[in-house]
Scaffold this active site. Sequence first.
Site, mmCIF file in Angstrom:
data_model
loop_
_atom_site.group_PDB
_atom_site.id
_atom_site.type_symbol
_atom_site.label_atom_id
_atom_site.label_comp_id
_atom_site.label_asym_id
_atom_site.label_seq_id
_atom_site.Cartn_x
_atom_site.Cartn_y
_atom_site.Cartn_z
ATOM 1 N N ASP A 145 0.736 -1.105 0.006
ATOM 2 C CA ASP A 145 -0.006 0.030 0.065
ATOM 3 C C ASP A 145 0.693 1.355 -0.129
ATOM 4 O O ASP A 145 1.892 1.304 0.766
ATOM 5 C CB ASP A 145 -0.901 0.057 1.149
ATOM 6 C CG ASP A 145 -2.024 0.892 1.178
ATOM 7 O OD1 ASP A 145 -2.378 1.221 0.081
ATOM 8 O OD2 ASP A 145 -2.474 1.680 2.230
ATOM 9 N N HIS A 177 -3.846 14.239 0.851
ATOM 10 C CA HIS A 177 -4.166 13.130 2.103
ATOM 11 C C HIS A 177 -2.869 13.438 2.729
ATOM 12 O O HIS A 177 -2.940 13.538 4.148
ATOM 13 C CB HIS A 177 -4.328 11.934 1.465
ATOM 14 C CG HIS A 177 -4.120 10.642 2.637
ATOM 15 N ND1 HIS A 177 -5.262 10.673 3.738
ATOM 16 C CD2 HIS A 177 -3.465 9.880 2.894
ATOM 17 C CE1 HIS A 177 -4.906 9.741 4.440
ATOM 18 N NE2 HIS A 177 -3.894 9.201 4.148
ATOM 19 N N GLU A 188 -10.185 3.813 4.014
ATOM 20 C CA GLU A 188 -9.339 4.764 2.961
ATOM 21 C C GLU A 188 -9.901 4.310 1.660
ATOM 22 O O GLU A 188 -9.863 3.356 1.297
ATOM 23 C CB GLU A 188 -7.999 4.448 3.227
ATOM 24 C CG GLU A 188 -7.457 4.786 4.612
ATOM 25 C CD GLU A 188 -5.982 4.800 4.796
ATOM 26 O OE1 GLU A 188 -5.114 4.119 4.116
ATOM 27 O OE2 GLU A 188 -5.265 5.468 5.731
ATOM 28 N N GLU A 195 -9.231 4.130 -1.888
ATOM 29 C CA GLU A 195 -8.276 3.905 -2.792
ATOM 30 C C GLU A 195 -8.650 2.965 -3.686
ATOM 31 O O GLU A 195 -9.709 2.478 -3.925
ATOM 32 C CB GLU A 195 -7.220 3.074 -2.024
ATOM 33 C CG GLU A 195 -6.918 3.529 -0.713
ATOM 34 C CD GLU A 195 -5.344 2.825 -0.125
ATOM 35 O OE1 GLU A 195 -4.646 2.518 -0.845
ATOM 36 O OE2 GLU A 195 -5.224 3.188 1.156
ATOM 37 N N ASP A 219 -9.085 0.305 2.154
ATOM 38 C CA ASP A 219 -7.900 0.050 3.227
ATOM 39 C C ASP A 219 -8.275 0.568 4.640
ATOM 40 O O ASP A 219 -7.949 1.451 5.213
ATOM 41 C CB ASP A 219 -6.576 0.799 2.896
ATOM 42 C CG ASP A 219 -5.601 0.493 3.835
ATOM 43 O OD1 ASP A 219 -5.498 -0.583 4.416
ATOM 44 O OD2 ASP A 219 -4.679 1.398 4.033
ATOM 45 N N ARG A 240 -7.587 3.863 13.346
ATOM 46 C CA ARG A 240 -6.783 5.009 13.715
ATOM 47 C C ARG A 240 -6.019 4.891 15.085
ATOM 48 O O ARG A 240 -5.023 5.417 15.060
ATOM 49 C CB ARG A 240 -7.611 6.234 13.405
ATOM 50 C CG ARG A 240 -8.316 6.430 12.183
ATOM 51 C CD ARG A 240 -6.979 6.604 11.071
ATOM 52 N NE ARG A 240 -7.644 6.734 9.560
ATOM 53 C CZ ARG A 240 -7.089 6.406 8.414
ATOM 54 N NH1 ARG A 240 -5.782 6.090 8.696
ATOM 55 N NH2 ARG A 240 -7.650 6.475 7.478
ATOM 56 N N GLN A 256 -3.556 2.356 15.037
ATOM 57 C CA GLN A 256 -2.320 3.046 14.091
ATOM 58 C C GLN A 256 -1.559 3.983 14.886
ATOM 59 O O GLN A 256 -0.326 3.769 14.852
ATOM 60 C CB GLN A 256 -2.721 3.274 12.906
ATOM 61 C CG GLN A 256 -2.073 3.840 11.840
ATOM 62 C CD GLN A 256 -2.809 4.522 10.758
ATOM 63 O OE1 GLN A 256 -3.871 4.391 10.728
ATOM 64 N NE2 GLN A 256 -1.716 4.898 9.791
ATOM 65 N N LYS A 267 -3.969 -2.094 10.161
ATOM 66 C CA LYS A 267 -4.354 -2.343 8.831
ATOM 67 C C LYS A 267 -4.775 -3.884 8.289
ATOM 68 O O LYS A 267 -5.059 -4.080 7.340
ATOM 69 C CB LYS A 267 -3.058 -1.670 7.893
ATOM 70 C CG LYS A 267 -2.738 -0.369 8.102
ATOM 71 C CD LYS A 267 -4.053 0.500 7.365
ATOM 72 C CE LYS A 267 -3.381 2.085 7.539
ATOM 73 N NZ LYS A 267 -3.927 3.152 6.641
ATOM 74 N N THR A 275 -8.724 -5.740 3.751
ATOM 75 C CA THR A 275 -8.925 -4.776 2.967
ATOM 76 C C THR A 275 -9.755 -5.213 1.973
ATOM 77 O O THR A 275 -9.687 -6.543 1.628
ATOM 78 C CB THR A 275 -7.286 -4.647 2.410
ATOM 79 O OG1 THR A 275 -6.277 -4.477 3.447
ATOM 80 C CG2 THR A 275 -7.165 -3.818 1.264
ATOM 81 N N GLU A 300 -9.925 12.391 7.804
ATOM 82 C CA GLU A 300 -9.686 14.002 7.404
ATOM 83 C C GLU A 300 -11.091 14.710 7.311
ATOM 84 O O GLU A 300 -11.308 15.814 7.484
ATOM 85 C CB GLU A 300 -9.214 13.901 5.880
ATOM 86 C CG GLU A 300 -7.725 13.326 5.918
ATOM 87 C CD GLU A 300 -7.497 12.881 4.218
ATOM 88 O OE1 GLU A 300 -7.716 11.554 3.991
ATOM 89 O OE2 GLU A 300 -7.167 13.729 3.293
HETATM 90 MN MN MN Z 1 -3.906 2.973 2.715
#
Ligand code: MN
Length: 437
Positions: free
Chosen positions: A146, A153, A219, A221, A253, A257, A260, A273, A277, A384
Site C-alpha cells: 500500500d 491526504h 481509506e 483507494e 484500506d 486509527r 495505528q 491495517k 482490505t 480527514e
Molecule cells: Mn492505505
Amino acid sequence: MSALSDLQATLDPSRKSWVESANDSTNDFSIQNLPFGIFSDASNAARRVGVAIGDEIVDLAVLQAAGLLKASASASAPTDVFSRDTLNDYIALGRDAWRSVRVQLSNLLARDTATLRDDAALRSKALVKQAGAQLHLPLQIPGYTDFYSSKEHATNVGSMFRDPKNALLPNWSELPVGYNGRASSVVVSGTPVRRPNGQLKLPDQERPVFGACRKLDIELETGFVIGRGNELGEPIACADAEAHIFGMVLLNDWSARDIQQWEYVPLGPFNAKTFATTISPWIVTLDALEPFRVAQPAQDPQPLPYLRHEGAHSFDISLEVRLRPQAASKTSTIALTNFKYMYWTMAQQLAHHTVSGCNTRVGDLMGSGTISGPTEDSFGSLLEITWNGKKPLELQEGGTRSFIEDGDELTLAGWCQGDGYRVGFGTCVGEILPARR
Ligand code: MN
C-alpha cells in the site's frame, strides 16, 4: 485489420451491444469496459471467469467450450484458464492474450454480431444475470503493498498529527512512500468486516489498554494488479511499468486509527491495517481505461531519473464514498473525488517498488494510498472529513459520525464517464460487525 486497430475499435464510443442494458450511459459495464471477475451461480456452483456486460455476466468458459473464444494463440498455453477459480492463470498468458480476448469479446457482444445474439440456447448458458450471481475474490494475491501517494491526504494527515507548516516529511516529494501490507486478509466486496481489537493508548493514561477500536475508518483507494512480474534483482523501468499492469480495482484500506497511532512508530502500520482490505470484484483493464488517460499533477522537485516518465500517466476516474447506517433507508454520500489528483503515478510506484531488485508476481495488489482531493468534500477518509473526530459529519437520515459505528455499511464507487457510455468499477462494499469480546 491489424491487432492494434482491432484493439482501437473496442474503444469506439459509438459501439453498442445487443445486451441492451450495457448501452445505458450510466451503466458501469458498457461494451467499452469488459472487466474481468470470478463468479458462480445457483445453476453452477463452480467458480469461473466472467466478464461484466450491462446487467449480465458472460461466462467465458462456456464461450470457449462453444468454440467462440480462444484464450491464447500459443500451443503451449493451458486451455482451461477460464474454468479456474482465480484469474491468475489467465492473466499469466500475457498482454497479447488479454488484448486478443478483449477484441474477441467486444466483437461477439457488438450489436451487429449475430453469432451469440441469435443463438438462444447458447445465450441462455453463456449469459448469467449479475443479480443472481455470487462474485468471489478474483485473484490469488501473493503480495499486497500500500502506497501513500496523495499529496492532499499526506498534507492533511501531517497537519493533523505533526505541523501544518511542515506537513510533508522531506522524503514524501522524492519517492512514493509505501509499506508491505497483508495479502491474506484481502477480501472481496460484500464480505463483512469485524471491528478489530488491539492496544489503544489513551491520552490520560501512561500504559495502553486492550479493547475494541474506537476510531475505525475507511481509506478510499484504488489498487492495481500485476499482470507480468519481474525476476528478483531485475527492476522494472518507469517507462515499462504500465505494461506490467493488468488492471485496476476499487480498494478500501480499512484502518483502525487509534491502534495505528500507538503502534506505527518506527516501522509503520501493522495491526491497524491487517484485519481487512476490501476490493471490488471486477478488474477494469488498463486497455479499457486508455480513453480516460490524463496528465498527472506537475511534480516539483523533478523526480530522480529512475522515477521519470514522459507523457500522461494518470486516469480520470470519478470516485465516491457512501455511508449507510444499519437498517437506515437513506445512504449519505460522504466524499466525491477523482483518481487524477494522485501525485505519484502507478508507473512510478511500481518502478520505485522494484528499483531495489524486489520481485513482483502475477496477482500482486498495489494500493494507491488514500485518494483525497483539494476540497473538504473530496477527502478520502473519515479521519480527514471529520478532522480526527473534531467536526462530526451530518448524515442524510439524521445523526452524525466521527468514525464508523457497528452496522454501518461503507460503499466505494468509481467510474470513468465517456460520451454516452461508462467504464465503471461497480462498487466495493463492507459492513462493520461488532468486535469480538
Ligand atoms: Mn492505505
